[in-house]
Enzyme design. Structure first.
Site, short mmCIF file in Angstrom:
data_model
loop_
_atom_site.label_atom_id
_atom_site.label_comp_id
_atom_site.label_asym_id
_atom_site.label_seq_id
_atom_site.Cartn_x
_atom_site.Cartn_y
_atom_site.Cartn_z
N ASP A 28 0.68 -1.32 0.02
CA ASP A 28 -0.06 -0.04 -0.09
C ASP A 28 1.06 1.36 0.02
OD1 ASP A 28 -2.33 1.55 0.20
OD2 ASP A 28 -2.77 1.13 1.91
N ASN A 76 -10.74 -2.65 -5.29
CA ASN A 76 -10.08 -1.89 -6.21
C ASN A 76 -10.59 -1.40 -7.73
OD1 ASN A 76 -6.97 -2.53 -5.14
ND2 ASN A 76 -7.99 -1.07 -4.35
C1 IPE Z 1 -5.45 -2.81 -0.41
O1 IPE Z 1 -5.07 -1.41 -0.27
C2 IPE Z 1 -5.36 -3.62 -1.52
C3 IPE Z 1 -4.02 -3.72 -2.10
C4 IPE Z 1 -2.70 -3.28 -1.64
C5 IPE Z 1 -3.96 -4.37 -3.36
P1 IPE Z 1 -6.11 -0.41 -0.51
O2 IPE Z 1 -5.46 0.84 -0.73
O3 IPE Z 1 -7.05 -0.71 -1.64
O4 IPE Z 1 -6.96 -0.62 0.96
P2 IPE Z 1 -7.89 0.59 1.83
O5 IPE Z 1 -8.86 1.00 0.71
O6 IPE Z 1 -7.03 1.74 2.16
O7 IPE Z 1 -8.39 -0.25 2.98
C1 IPE Z 2 -1.41 0.28 -3.38
O1 IPE Z 2 -1.27 1.60 -3.34
C2 IPE Z 2 -1.90 -0.34 -4.71
C3 IPE Z 2 -3.22 -0.69 -5.00
C4 IPE Z 2 -4.14 -0.85 -4.22
C5 IPE Z 2 -3.34 -1.11 -6.41
P1 IPE Z 2 -2.49 2.64 -3.53
O2 IPE Z 2 -3.00 2.81 -4.72
O3 IPE Z 2 -3.72 2.06 -2.72
O4 IPE Z 2 -1.63 3.79 -2.46
P2 IPE Z 2 -2.54 4.93 -1.59
O5 IPE Z 2 -2.94 4.21 -0.27
O6 IPE Z 2 -3.45 5.69 -2.27
O7 IPE Z 2 -1.30 5.89 -1.29
MG MG Z 3 -4.12 2.53 -0.51
#
Ligand code: IPE
Ligand code: IPE
Ligand code: MG
Length: 263
Positions: A28, A76
């Site tokens: 993340d 996602n």
């Molecule tokens: C969790 O990250 C999913 C992945 C790392 C693929 P998110 O960024 O989607 O999670 P939330 O929404 O902050 O809980």
């Molecule tokens: C994790 O990074 C990757 C996916 C969930 C695909 P994020 O895209 O969630 O990054 P933040 O949480 O917005 O910084």
């Molecule tokens: Mg995230």
């Protein structure tokens, strides 16, 4: 350019003790990494793929048997269409670029999730690499794609109900191992350690069933900044924990002695 590999003291220290068999990572913070630099979120995802390569190599080197990376959740799909499309393009690029690395290093690629929802241009290189690496025995690298823990449990429950209705399984006599055989993670070792980057302390629907007795490591590093040393620090933290599985510490120490002697 490849950096020359200098094995750190931390890596040697990690290698000297039992490593977790199965590590899961909630990768993340890509979006925040990019936004804090005034870049498009996709640049963060792109940079994150370098962390994927580095952490995979390190995991393989220290002898981890299974690494499961949460790359794209069921939830996602609801992100803006351009971000989802960009992530799918990056995923295809990753599968093409890392193909040789995966095959040359004895890694078996696996996918967990509702992969049928992925576009054809991702599924094809994914299926091909899964098939071509199927004989590898070095480490199983599972990509959690279109993955949700609740979705997985529901899918398993419904497949199990079908098996019961076909008379293959007796309702009321179902054991944990029976249920596990319907999960997407069937065949993987138990999950020992879950890492989440970016300072968030939640599990976001990752491997809910499998996480029951996993150790957790939360780190503030954003995923594109999470490299070998950060990963080894989490493994090292894990190695210092006492896993009690409901027992007392004294029991664990007693039960541990013959095992240690065997090892
Ligand atoms: C969790 O990250 C999913 C992945 C790392 C693929 P998110 O960024 O989607 O999670 P939330 O929404 O902050 O809980
Ligand atoms: C994790 O990074 C990757 C996916 C969930 C695909 P994020 O895209 O969630 O990054 P933040 O949480 O917005 O910084
Ligand atoms: Mg995230």
């Amino acid at each position: 350019m490849e950096r020359p590999l200098v094995v750190s003291a931390l890596e040697n220290q990690v290698k000297a003790r039992p490593v977790p068999r199965h590590v899961g990572i909630i990768m993340d913070g890509n979006g925040r990494w990019a936004e804090s630099r005034g870049l498009d979120r996709l640049e963060g995802h792109r940079e994150g793929s370098s962390s994927v390569r580095e952490v995979t190599r390190t995991a393989r080197r220290v002898g981890i048997q299974a690494l499961t990376l949460y790359a794209f959740s069921s939830q996602n799909w609801a992100r803006p269409a351009e971000e989802v499309a960009g992530l799918m393009d990056l995923l295809r690029d990753y599968l093409e670029r890392e193909r040789a690395e995966i095959l040359d290093n004895g890694i078996r690629l696996n996918a967990v999730g509702d992969v049928g929802r992925l576009p054809r241009f991702v599924r094809e290189p994914l299926d091909r690499l899964i098939a071509d690496s199927a004989h590898n025995t070095g480490m199983v690298l599972s990509l959690a794609l279109s993955y949700g823990g609740r979705e997985e449990i529901l899918h398993a429950a419904s497949r199990m109900a079908e098996a019961i209705s076909r008379g293959e399984l007796l309702a009321g006599r179902v054991e944990e191992a029976d249920f596990e055989s319907f999960l997407w993670t069937n065949g993987l070792p138990p999950l020992d350690l879950v890492v989440r980057t970016s300072g968030e302390q939640r599990v976001s629907n990752f491997l809910l069933w499998q996480m029951a007795y996993a150790e957790l490591c939360f780190t503030d590093a954003l995923w594109p900044d999470f490299r070998t040393d950060e990963f080894l620090r989490c493994v090292s933290q894990y190695q210092q924990r006492e896993r009690r599985f409901g027992l007392t510490s004294a029991q664990v120490k007693r039960e541990d002695t013959p095992q240690r002697a065997k090892a």
